[in-house]
Enzyme design. Structure first.
Site, PDB file in Angstrom:
ATOM      1  N   SER A  71       0.992  -1.221   0.039  1.00 56.69           N
ATOM      2  CA  SER A  71       0.119  -0.218   0.214  1.00 56.69           C
ATOM      3  C   SER A  71       0.942   1.234   0.080  1.00 56.69           C
ATOM      4  O   SER A  71       1.733   1.466  -0.929  1.00 56.69           O
ATOM      5  CB  SER A  71      -0.923   0.005   1.164  1.00 56.69           C
ATOM      6  OG  SER A  71      -1.811   0.897   1.002  1.00 56.69           O
TER       7      SER A  71
ATOM      8  N   ASP B  59      -9.934  -2.867  -5.869  1.00 60.52           N
ATOM      9  CA  ASP B  59      -9.331  -2.001  -4.761  1.00 60.52           C
ATOM     10  C   ASP B  59      -9.676  -0.615  -4.637  1.00 60.52           C
ATOM     11  O   ASP B  59      -9.529   0.157  -5.520  1.00 60.52           O
ATOM     12  CB  ASP B  59      -7.756  -2.413  -4.749  1.00 60.52           C
ATOM     13  CG  ASP B  59      -7.281  -1.558  -3.574  1.00 60.52           C
ATOM     14  OD1 ASP B  59      -7.800  -0.909  -2.691  1.00 60.52           O
ATOM     15  OD2 ASP B  59      -6.054  -1.971  -3.397  1.00 60.52           O
TER      16      ASP B  59
ATOM     17  N   HIS C 278      -8.089  -4.566  -1.844  1.00 59.37           N
ATOM     18  CA  HIS C 278      -6.814  -4.011  -1.025  1.00 59.37           C
ATOM     19  C   HIS C 278      -6.232  -5.287  -0.143  1.00 59.37           C
ATOM     20  O   HIS C 278      -5.028  -5.199  -0.297  1.00 59.37           O
ATOM     21  CB  HIS C 278      -7.260  -2.933  -0.248  1.00 59.37           C
ATOM     22  CG  HIS C 278      -5.946  -1.985  -0.014  1.00 59.37           C
ATOM     23  ND1 HIS C 278      -5.162  -1.365  -0.939  1.00 59.37           N
ATOM     24  CD2 HIS C 278      -5.408  -1.848   1.179  1.00 59.37           C
ATOM     25  CE1 HIS C 278      -4.225  -0.620  -0.266  1.00 59.37           C
ATOM     26  NE2 HIS C 278      -4.296  -0.877   0.935  1.00 59.37           N
TER      27      HIS C 278
END
Length: 728
Positions: A555, A641, A676
């Protein structure tokens, strides 16, 4: 033989170049791969089947190329998965919490991907399975249980589930006596707070860009279209959350970005449902609240009587309705360099947690006599976490201790009596001997005079003579600290002679809020430099072999990986970037994307601020790809995501392939049915971990040693090292 030699017989995909340009602050931004962002991206996040055909073809071509690269390591990946699964308790269960007449808990059936949510009467009786996760997930590619909240009379359960990985939750209401579901609310955040009478509950609805933006009241049995709006946030730069105080006196709406908070109280005894601000909204002021005997207990950075803003926070008490903090009682003053991270309230105890360079701590103080207790990790380099149950009139704090080498121990500590009851010792079925491992804390100097803490896990027998391979993990954003806890999957590398290291770089909060402040906005470059300083230190001190160092980030940590690849990729044997925030500048320039407006306080607003624009343009990974050699890279995205949209890694890989002059290979895999957090299900997640570790073993030349003595190693974990661009 070079890494991934089998790919010599495969041609890497090449995305079509469709040049676009735009002018921002007098600078022309060129983007040949903007077309990879689908025009119907909101629909794609909700339903991956709606991805346009040309984009789907490219992503699938990349998936086939990555699969070809990993194919020679198929046996290795199976072995890694077997090891990691072997470290898992197949019928694992969590210790229960008491709530009124029931004990509530979660457990797994042996071999199941998802949990069972259960309860038993406190006075004895049969278990009731309230929610059967495997049954609910049947036939779905993705399934994640969000909020599960039982009504005040324990007859009903409102429960939320994400069915696509988009973090858009469906809420349903289940009669616990019959197991029948009623009502269905779409496009929610999953937050749920029941009204006092159990005939309605509050929830949060998402807008068209996946942002939680308004609080609704749902009366049981009515259609969602009839739900009443309680609060709407007009500013797209703010997140909206929903919770209730520990004593069940108030519900509260939490509105925040990454450095400002406003809390609105909803009096659960007042039928008018008027949300009342605790304090007027003020830029740069953050706070969280609970309620105790007519006073709000507030963790805050409001200025003190001398006008000084406590960067590491303090805890105040104010009567409900009072807004003048100068009239507050200071319960816990600031401890500079040790951030107050949370505050919790029980009827007889105030509990708060702190974090500083010497590690985490949990504090408790008796409301009546001021008696205090302090809890720290049991290992010199270790972790402690705490929790309280749903009951207000309780003296139990649940503590969990671990270290990178020592499995978790969970116990209930009775704050009144001091008695402790061990509830669970984390079992590693395939065996684990903590004495075989060494945990160390090193400190890497930086060019500007700081030192970066590094947590190091290795076998005691691994030599520190400059020959060991290493995986170095980093995150460094949003003030999130990387814990020194136990993660069994790491052992699949460490048992093969790897060093597993975590660089606690600026942007996290390991040294208090200053450490966070020094790694954000115009100072973000410090995060990249800190990570490189940690990498150089490990090599210079003989911990790690040059060119046998693998970098890993997720991330916002994936953005870190893209940055170091551009700045100093030649220092690494390989780089892994999962769901990486690599198209940073273009994303933060677009206010229509789900998380962009709330992110401006974290990264700067490049639309309005020229300095913020130039700072981001200087490090944004996509914008700084250069014509040079890059190391082997493994990059992962998720089609649904909403945090780091799929086209960020897709564009990064397309431009990297078209620009780099040598090196690689670049392997790119998009999870076509998840978002995600990757695949759902505790076993399917092991596939993701195994690919990362197989990549690390391949690029460091460690695979032959693995295959010759793989049966000697212990077996792995269901937990992933991960990060989250916008918060947990």
């Amino acid at each position: 033989m070079p890494p991934f030699a089998a790919l010599a017989h495969h041609r890497a995909p090449r995305a079509a170049r469709k040049p676009t340009r735009r002018m921002v602050h007098g600078v022309t931004l060129h983007d040949d791969y903007a077309w990879l962002r689908a025009k119907n991206w909101q629909a794609v996040i909700e339903d991956p089947e709606k991805v346009p055909a040309d984009i789907a073809r490219y992503l699938r071509a990349e998936n086939r190329y990555a699969a070809a690269g990993f194919r020679p390591m198929k046996a290795l990946q199976k072995q890694l998965i077997a090891e990691m699964r072997g470290r898992m308790v197949e019928d694992e269960s969590a210790p229960p919490w008491r709530d009124g007449p029931f004990l509530y808990y979660e457990r797994y059936r042996k071999g199941a991907q998802y949990t069972l949510c259960c309860r038993k009467p406190v006075e004895g009786g049969r278990e009731q399975i309230m929610l059967d996760g495997p049954k609910e997930a049947r036939g779905l590619d993705y399934f994640d249980i969000g909020g599960i909240v039982v009504s005040p009379d324990h007859r009903l359960m409102a429960w939320a589930a994400d069915l696509t990985g988009s973090e858009s939750y469906v809420i349903r209401v289940r009669e616990l006596g019959t197991g029948i579901d009623h009502d269905r609310l779409e496009r929610t955040s999953g937050d749920i707070v029941w009204g006092r009478d159990g005939r309605f509950f509050y929830y949060i609805e998402l807008d068209a860009s996946q942002r939680p933006y308004r609080v609704m009241r749902h009366r049981l049995g009515e259609p969602q279209e009839a739900d009443a709006e309680i609060y709407r946030e007009a500013d797209s730069g703010w997140f909206v959350g929903l919770d209730r105080t520990q004593d069940d006196r108030y519900a509260f709406i939490d509105i925040h970005d990454h450095e400002t908070t406003e809390v609105l109280l909803l009096d659960l005894d007042d039928p008018r449902e008027v949300p009342v601000p605790v304090f007027p909204r003020e830029a740069g002021i953050e706070y969280e609240i609970d309620h105790h005997e007519g006073r709000l207990i507030i963790r805050t950075n409001h200025a003190d009587k001398n006008g000084r803003k406590p960067e590491d926070y303090r805890i105040l008490a104010l009567p409900v309705g009072e807004t003048d903090t100068e009239k507050a009682e200071v319960l816990v003053d600031e401890m500079p360099g040790r951030a107050i991270q949370s505050v919790n309230v029980l009827k007889n105890w105030l509990i708060w947690s702190t974090l500083g360079e010497d590690g985490p701590a949990i504090h408790a103080r008796n409301w009546r006599d001021g008696t205090e207790k302090l809890f720290r990790p049991r290992a010199v380099i270790g972790d402690i976490s705490g929790a309280i149950g749903p009951e207000y009139d309780s003296a139990i704090v649940r503590l969990t201790f671990s270290s990178p080498a020592e499995p978790e121990v969970t116990l209930d500590h009775n704050l009144d009596s001091g008695e402790e009851l061990i509830l669970k010792r984390q079992e590693v079925p395939s065996g684990h001997d903590a004495a075989r491992y060494t945990v160390e804390r090193a400190h890497a100097p930086t060019p500007d005079g700081e030192t970066v803490p590094i947590t190091i896990l290795r076998l005691a027998s691994t030599p520190l003579n400059g020959s060991a391979p290493c995986l170095l993990y980093g995150y460094g954003a949003y003030g999130y600290a990387m814990d020194a806890d136990f993660e069994t999957d790491r052992l699949s590398l460490v048992d093969r002679g790897f060093i597993y290291a975590i660089a606690h770089i600026r942007g996290g909060m390991e040294k208090g809020f200053r450490w966070y402040r020094e790694g954000k906005r115009e100072k973000k470059i410090n995060s990249f430099r800190d990570f490189l300083a940690a990498a150089d230190f490990l090599v210079q001190k003989g911990h790690v072999a040059p060119r046998r160092l693998v970098a890993h980030g997720v991330s916002a940590g994936g953005m870190l990986m893209g940055g170091i690849a551009n700045m100093a990729g030649d220092r690494f044997a390989g780089i892994v970037a999962e769901v990486p925030f690599v198209d940073s500048l273009n994303t933060i320039l677009d206010p229509n994307l789900p998380l962009t407006p709330p992110e401006w306080v974290e990264w700067g607003n490049p639309i309005e601020d020229v300095k913020a624009f130039e700072a981001m343009r200087a490090y944004s990974p996509y914008d700084n790809i250069a014509a040079k050699e890059y190391p082997p890279m493994f990059i992962v995205g998720g089609l649904t995501d909403p945090r780091v949209t799929y086209w960020e890694p897709a564009k990064f890989v397309a431009k990297l392939r078209a620009t780099m002059t040598g090196g690689g290979p670049i392997l790119f895999r998009t999870n076509m049915g998840a978002g995600h957090d990757g695949a759902s299900g505790r076993y399917r997640q092991l596939d993701d971990v195994a690919r990362v570790y197989a990549f690390a073993l391949e690029v460091t030349g460690t695979v032959p040693a693995l295959e010759s003595k793989g049966q000697e190693f212990a077996r792995g974990s269901r937990r992933r090292a991960s990060g989250n661009r916008s918060g947990p």
